[in-house]
Design a protein around this motif. Structure first.
Motif, PDB file in Angstrom:
ATOM      1  N   GLU A 276       0.830  -1.212   0.000  1.00 53.22           N
ATOM      2  CA  GLU A 276       0.000   0.000   0.000  1.00 53.22           C
ATOM      3  C   GLU A 276       0.858   1.254   0.000  1.00 53.22           C
ATOM      4  OE1 GLU A 276      -3.154   0.206   2.853  1.00 53.22           O
ATOM      5  OE2 GLU A 276      -3.629  -1.918   2.570  1.00 53.22           O
ATOM      6  N   ASN A 277       2.014   1.156   0.639  1.00 54.77           N
ATOM      7  CA  ASN A 277       2.949   2.285   0.627  1.00 54.77           C
ATOM      8  C   ASN A 277       4.362   1.740   0.764  1.00 54.77           C
ATOM      9  OD1 ASN A 277       3.466   1.913   3.448  1.00 54.77           O
ATOM     10  ND2 ASN A 277       1.589   3.026   3.894  1.00 54.77           N
TER      11      ASN A 277
ATOM     12  N   PRO B 211      -3.116  -1.410  -8.046  1.00 53.57           N
ATOM     13  CA  PRO B 211      -3.066  -1.757  -6.618  1.00 53.57           C
ATOM     14  C   PRO B 211      -4.412  -1.596  -5.900  1.00 53.57           C
ATOM     15  CG  PRO B 211      -1.368  -0.134  -7.155  1.00 53.57           C
ATOM     16  CD  PRO B 211      -2.219  -0.313  -8.371  1.00 53.57           C
ATOM     17  N   LYS B 212      -5.245  -0.706  -6.371  1.00 50.85           N
ATOM     18  CA  LYS B 212      -6.527  -0.455  -5.697  1.00 50.85           C
ATOM     19  C   LYS B 212      -7.607  -1.449  -6.110  1.00 50.85           C
ATOM     20  CE  LYS B 212      -5.442   4.419  -5.517  1.00 50.85           C
ATOM     21  NZ  LYS B 212      -5.151   5.312  -6.612  1.00 50.85           N
TER      22      LYS B 212
ATOM     23  N   ILE C  85       4.417   3.168  -6.332  1.00 46.76           N
ATOM     24  CA  ILE C  85       3.976   3.089  -4.942  1.00 46.76           C
ATOM     25  C   ILE C  85       4.685   4.222  -4.219  1.00 46.76           C
ATOM     26  CG2 ILE C  85       3.836   1.638  -2.885  1.00 46.76           C
ATOM     27  CD1 ILE C  85       2.461   0.465  -5.481  1.00 46.76           C
TER      28      ILE C  85
ATOM     29  N   LYS D 233       4.177   7.084   2.493  1.00 47.31           N
ATOM     30  CA  LYS D 233       3.038   7.709   3.181  1.00 47.31           C
ATOM     31  C   LYS D 233       3.535   8.517   4.350  1.00 47.31           C
ATOM     32  CE  LYS D 233      -0.595   5.673   1.206  1.00 47.31           C
ATOM     33  NZ  LYS D 233      -1.899   5.846   0.904  1.00 47.31           N
TER      34      LYS D 233
END
Length: 182
Positions: free
Chosen positions: A76-77, A124-125, A179, A182
């Motif tokens: 996700e990050n 990724p989503k 990516i 965050k």
């Protein structure tokens, strides 16, 4: 039809549709690995009068297959910008990304000659397969991230503004190509 032939037909459905059945069976019987199909088609395209873009088409279909079967985890990050681990970049001598759209009439489509970098990746989503022609900005950002080039060093070397680089990076993140931290 052999099991190998049927399997190759699922990996290369568009390429197969341009190749006479007898020739396709011969190729399928003579390749050691499925990823050898683009090279085999390239070697045969002139002697058998296959479309000039047939090897490129097979290359992009192989990339689609590789991304589809990839079990690479997409984080996700990240601690720093990094490439989507499912991203495949394919250098083509014909503009084929349009052909890979599902609504394109395949046999009526005659791609233009010219360099095109095809990007194939899993979003990724949504986990959906994505295929796009890479823009010059995409290629620059991919190079920056892959080679870990400092953005401010790039602004000097490529004569672009830091704002433009960050905008392109954010665009690539939004599309799932990169990516981001965050």
């Amino acid at each position: 039809m052999s099991t190998v032939d049927a399997h190759l037909g699922t990996i290369y459905p568009r390429s197969r549709s341009y190749v006479p059945a007898e020739l396709w069976h011969r190729i399928a019987d003579n390749v050691d690995e499925p990823d050898a199909i683009p090279l085999a088609l390239n070697e045969l395209k002139e002697e058998v009068a296959l479309p000039a873009f047939i090897a490129d088409l097979a290359q992009i279909e192989w990339a689609i297959h590789a991304v589809t079967i990839s079990n690479a985890a997409i984080p996700e990050n990240s601690e720093h910008y990094r490439l989507n681990p499912t991203l495949e970049l394919v250098n083509l001598s014909h503009k084929l990304c349009e052909l890979m759209r599902e609504d394109t009439e395949q046999l009526a489509y005659e791609p233009d000659e010219g360099d095109e970098w095809a990007m194939v990746w899993r979003d990724p989503k949504t986990s959906e397969l994505r295929i796009e022609a890479a823009s010059p900005a995409d290629l620059l950002i991919l190079r920056v991230v892959f080679r870990e080039i400092d953005v401010y060093e790039l602004t000097t070397l490529a004569n672009v503004s830091a704002k433009d680089v960050h905008s392109a990076m954010n665009n690539a993140v939004d599309r799932g190509i990169l990516i981001a931290p965050k």
